[in-house]
Scaffold this motif. Structure first.
Motif, PDB file in Angstrom:
ATOM      1  N   GLY A 248       0.813  -1.198   0.000  1.00 36.06           N
ATOM      2  CA  GLY A 248       0.000   0.000   0.000  1.00 36.06           C
ATOM      3  C   GLY A 248       0.852   1.255   0.000  1.00 36.06           C
ATOM      4  N   THR A 249       0.201   2.390   0.175  1.00 33.77           N
ATOM      5  CA  THR A 249       0.893   3.676   0.210  1.00 33.77           C
ATOM      6  C   THR A 249       0.264   4.556   1.289  1.00 33.77           C
ATOM      7  OG1 THR A 249       1.308   3.575  -2.183  1.00 33.77           O
ATOM      8  CG2 THR A 249       1.567   5.707  -1.114  1.00 33.77           C
ATOM      9  N   THR A 250       1.109   5.196   2.084  1.00 38.16           N
ATOM     10  CA  THR A 250       0.604   6.138   3.076  1.00 38.16           C
ATOM     11  C   THR A 250       1.723   7.116   3.439  1.00 38.16           C
ATOM     12  OG1 THR A 250      -0.622   6.328   5.166  1.00 38.16           O
ATOM     13  CG2 THR A 250       1.196   4.751   5.121  1.00 38.16           C
ATOM     14  N   ASP A 251       1.436   7.986   4.405  1.00 39.27           N
ATOM     15  CA  ASP A 251       2.444   8.918   4.900  1.00 39.27           C
ATOM     16  C   ASP A 251       2.428   8.868   6.421  1.00 39.27           C
ATOM     17  OD1 ASP A 251       0.115  10.253   5.581  1.00 39.27           O
ATOM     18  OD2 ASP A 251       0.301  11.764   4.001  1.00 39.27           O
ATOM     19  N   VAL A 252       3.191   9.723   7.059  1.00 41.02           N
ATOM     20  CA  VAL A 252       3.292   9.636   8.515  1.00 41.02           C
ATOM     21  C   VAL A 252       1.948   9.888   9.189  1.00 41.02           C
ATOM     22  CG1 VAL A 252       4.011  12.054   8.798  1.00 41.02           C
ATOM     23  CG2 VAL A 252       4.657  10.347  10.525  1.00 41.02           C
ATOM     24  N   GLU A 253       1.127  10.767   8.621  1.00 36.11           N
ATOM     25  CA  GLU A 253      -0.194  11.007   9.209  1.00 36.11           C
ATOM     26  C   GLU A 253      -1.064   9.753   9.120  1.00 36.11           C
ATOM     27  OE1 GLU A 253       1.309  13.145   7.200  1.00 36.11           O
ATOM     28  OE2 GLU A 253       1.582  14.904   8.515  1.00 36.11           O
ATOM     29  N   GLY A 254      -0.817   8.933   8.092  1.00 36.10           N
ATOM     30  CA  GLY A 254      -1.592   7.718   7.920  1.00 36.10           C
ATOM     31  C   GLY A 254      -1.282   6.648   8.946  1.00 36.10           C
ATOM     32  N   LEU A 255      -0.246   6.861   9.751  1.00 35.46           N
ATOM     33  CA  LEU A 255       0.106   5.894  10.795  1.00 35.46           C
ATOM     34  C   LEU A 255      -0.691   6.104  12.072  1.00 35.46           C
ATOM     35  CD1 LEU A 255       4.020   5.978  10.456  1.00 35.46           C
ATOM     36  CD2 LEU A 255       2.407   4.427   9.332  1.00 35.46           C
ATOM     37  N   SER A 256      -1.401   7.218  12.163  1.00 32.24           N
ATOM     38  CA  SER A 256      -2.081   7.569  13.413  1.00 32.24           C
ATOM     39  C   SER A 256      -3.205   6.604  13.759  1.00 32.24           C
ATOM     40  CB  SER A 256      -2.622   9.000  13.336  1.00 32.24           C
ATOM     41  OG  SER A 256      -3.515   9.134  12.236  1.00 32.24           O
ATOM     42  N   GLY A 257      -3.734   5.882  12.770  1.00 31.02           N
ATOM     43  CA  GLY A 257      -4.823   4.954  13.049  1.00 31.02           C
ATOM     44  C   GLY A 257      -4.366   3.573  13.463  1.00 31.02           C
ATOM     45  N   LEU A 258      -3.067   3.345  13.535  1.00 29.30           N
ATOM     46  CA  LEU A 258      -2.569   2.010  13.881  1.00 29.30           C
ATOM     47  C   LEU A 258      -2.767   1.670  15.354  1.00 29.30           C
ATOM     48  CD1 LEU A 258       0.769   1.863  11.831  1.00 29.30           C
ATOM     49  CD2 LEU A 258      -1.329   0.567  11.405  1.00 29.30           C
ATOM     50  N   GLY A 259      -2.633   2.646  16.225  1.00 27.64           N
ATOM     51  CA  GLY A 259      -2.816   2.407  17.655  1.00 27.64           C
ATOM     52  C   GLY A 259      -1.657   1.645  18.273  1.00 27.64           C
ATOM     53  N   ASP A 260      -1.989   0.733  19.178  1.00 28.22           N
ATOM     54  CA  ASP A 260      -0.990  -0.025  19.930  1.00 28.22           C
ATOM     55  C   ASP A 260      -0.547  -1.237  19.101  1.00 28.22           C
ATOM     56  OD1 ASP A 260       0.604  -1.260  21.822  1.00 28.22           O
ATOM     57  OD2 ASP A 260      -1.107  -2.150  22.891  1.00 28.22           O
ATOM     58  N   VAL A 261       0.566  -1.099  18.421  1.00 31.80           N
ATOM     59  CA  VAL A 261       1.074  -2.172  17.560  1.00 31.80           C
ATOM     60  C   VAL A 261       2.585  -2.281  17.718  1.00 31.80           C
ATOM     61  CG1 VAL A 261      -0.737  -1.751  15.845  1.00 31.80           C
ATOM     62  CG2 VAL A 261       1.498  -0.660  15.554  1.00 31.80           C
ATOM     63  N   GLU A 262       3.109  -3.350  17.172  1.00 29.15           N
ATOM     64  CA  GLU A 262       4.551  -3.445  16.950  1.00 29.15           C
ATOM     65  C   GLU A 262       4.808  -2.952  15.526  1.00 29.15           C
ATOM     66  OE1 GLU A 262       6.522  -4.395  19.363  1.00 29.15           O
ATOM     67  OE2 GLU A 262       5.000  -5.199  20.728  1.00 29.15           O
ATOM     68  N   PHE A 263       5.764  -2.049  15.379  1.00 27.31           N
ATOM     69  CA  PHE A 263       6.090  -1.508  14.058  1.00 27.31           C
ATOM     70  C   PHE A 263       7.486  -1.998  13.682  1.00 27.31           C
ATOM     71  CE2 PHE A 263       7.727   1.581  11.044  1.00 27.31           C
ATOM     72  CZ  PHE A 263       6.635   1.874  10.241  1.00 27.31           C
ATOM     73  N   ALA A 264       7.595  -2.695  12.553  1.00 27.78           N
ATOM     74  CA  ALA A 264       8.882  -3.253  12.135  1.00 27.78           C
ATOM     75  C   ALA A 264       9.206  -2.823  10.719  1.00 27.78           C
ATOM     76  CB  ALA A 264       8.856  -4.779  12.232  1.00 27.78           C
ATOM     77  N   TYR A 265      10.493  -2.689  10.450  1.00 23.21           N
ATOM     78  CA  TYR A 265      10.930  -2.340   9.101  1.00 23.21           C
ATOM     79  C   TYR A 265      12.347  -2.850   8.876  1.00 23.21           C
ATOM     80  CZ  TYR A 265      13.787   1.557  10.973  1.00 23.21           C
ATOM     81  OH  TYR A 265      14.715   2.309  11.644  1.00 23.21           O
ATOM     82  N   ILE A 266      12.711  -2.920   7.612  1.00 25.92           N
ATOM     83  CA  ILE A 266      14.073  -3.293   7.235  1.00 25.92           C
ATOM     84  C   ILE A 266      14.657  -2.156   6.423  1.00 25.92           C
ATOM     85  CG2 ILE A 266      15.498  -4.888   5.877  1.00 25.92           C
ATOM     86  CD1 ILE A 266      13.427  -7.069   6.489  1.00 25.92           C
TER      87      ILE A 266
END
Length: 326
Positions: A248-266
């Protein structure tokens, strides 16, 4: 990696190949010559019948996923697209010997490929049809499906099997699939033991263009998304991914709906920056996201190719489980 970030959205819908569609045909009769008995006939992702005079030994790989499959099967390719990039992004199946760099993944050098006199060229459906046509004039070309959001793990295994049939390494393919399944079960158990079964996770990568950070969510339809769910995690992304890669595609504002999660990246040291650790470090939206404030942002080690084969996915499981249970 950035080339894939830019070009994936423009990739046309790939033909979906049934997992394990290759077949090895027996000789027509008992009087057939020994060489005819060794002929291998396969049908690739484009519906093209590919006939080989026995298992291919001199093989060229035009994409990193097929190169990983070849190397993991014990077939060191004689030609590889963008060797520097592959070495940086896929440490799970390391190249040995002296393969020839055949150019970029999207535009392999036809002259370089021809100079290698390969028995077989392995590509995926991301390679333009015009390039595949040119390569078929050089040697048999086996095209595998690049992605299928309807079932990425099944597609990965099917591609491995097809390449194994072409190279006479079906026993090794079986070992790789068994090891992958065992790693999935191991990772699932470790997370369950750590009381993390069903924990929500959002995996993404990001890049910077014109001083703006763009974020690419790996939804349930991505290979990473499939693996996350296989080990007992819940995909937290609500955005819709594309029908091939599940991205998908989003921006930093689009992360606000994730809530309490683990966020991982490479990320990767070969990249000019780390968007999450550096470019967003002072961004007020980013700093106030629940998972950032709770310290639940996990950068996984370099060298895990997110679109790779069983070895990359095993490395991913090990890295993710270690990050979540530390």
């Amino acid at each position: 990696m950035r080339r894939r970030l830019v070009t994936l959205a423009a990739v046309s819908a790939a033909a979906v190949v049934l997992a394990g569609c290759g077949t090895t045909e027996p000789a027509a009769d008992a009087t057939a010559s020994p060489s005819a008995a060794k002929d291998i006939s396969l049908t690739d992702a484009t519906g093209t019948k590919v006939t080989l005079k026995g298992p291919a030994k001199k093989v060229v790989g035009t994409e990193w996923d097929v190169v990983e499959h070849l190397v993991s099967l014990g077939v060191q390719p004689v030609g590889v697209a963008d060797i520097k990039g592959y070495t940086a992004w896929d440490a799970s199946a390391k190249l040995t010997g002296s393969p020839k760099d055949i150019g970029t993944r999207g535009e392999p050098s036809m002259d370089t490929v021809a100079s290698l006199s390969p028995d077989l060229i392995v590509a995926n459906t991301d390679l333009p049809a015009a390039a595949v046509k040119q390569l078929r004039a050089i040697a048999p070309v086996l095209v595998v499906d690049s992605a299928d959001a309807a079932g990425q793990i099944a597609r990965m295994k099917g591609n491995l099997d097809l390449i194994a049939e072409a190279t006479g390494t079906t026993a090794k393919a079986g070992e790789l699939k068994t090891a992958f399944d065992a790693k999935v079960a191991e990772g699932k158990k470790e997370l369950a033991d750590a009381k993390l079964a069903g924990r929500a996770i959002a995996f993404a990568d990001g890049y910077v263009a014109s001083n703006q950070v763009s974020i690419r969510p790996y939804t349930s339809g991505s290979l990473i998304g499939n693996v996350n769910e296989a080990i007992g995690l819940k995909n937290a992304w609500k955005v819709q991914g594309d029908k091939d890669y599940g991205l998908g595609t989003t921006d930093v504002e689009g992360l606000s709906g994730l809530g309490d999660v683990e966020f991982a990246y490479i990320g990767n040291d070969s990249e000019p920056t780390d968007p999450f650790a550096k470019d967003l470090a002072k961004n007020s939206v980013w700093k106030n996201l629940p998972f950032v404030k709770q310290g639940n942002v996990h950068k996984l080690p370099d060298g895990i190719w997110m679109f790779g084969g069983p070895l990359s996915m095993e490395a991913y499981i090990d890295a993710l489980v270690a990050a979540l249970t530390k």
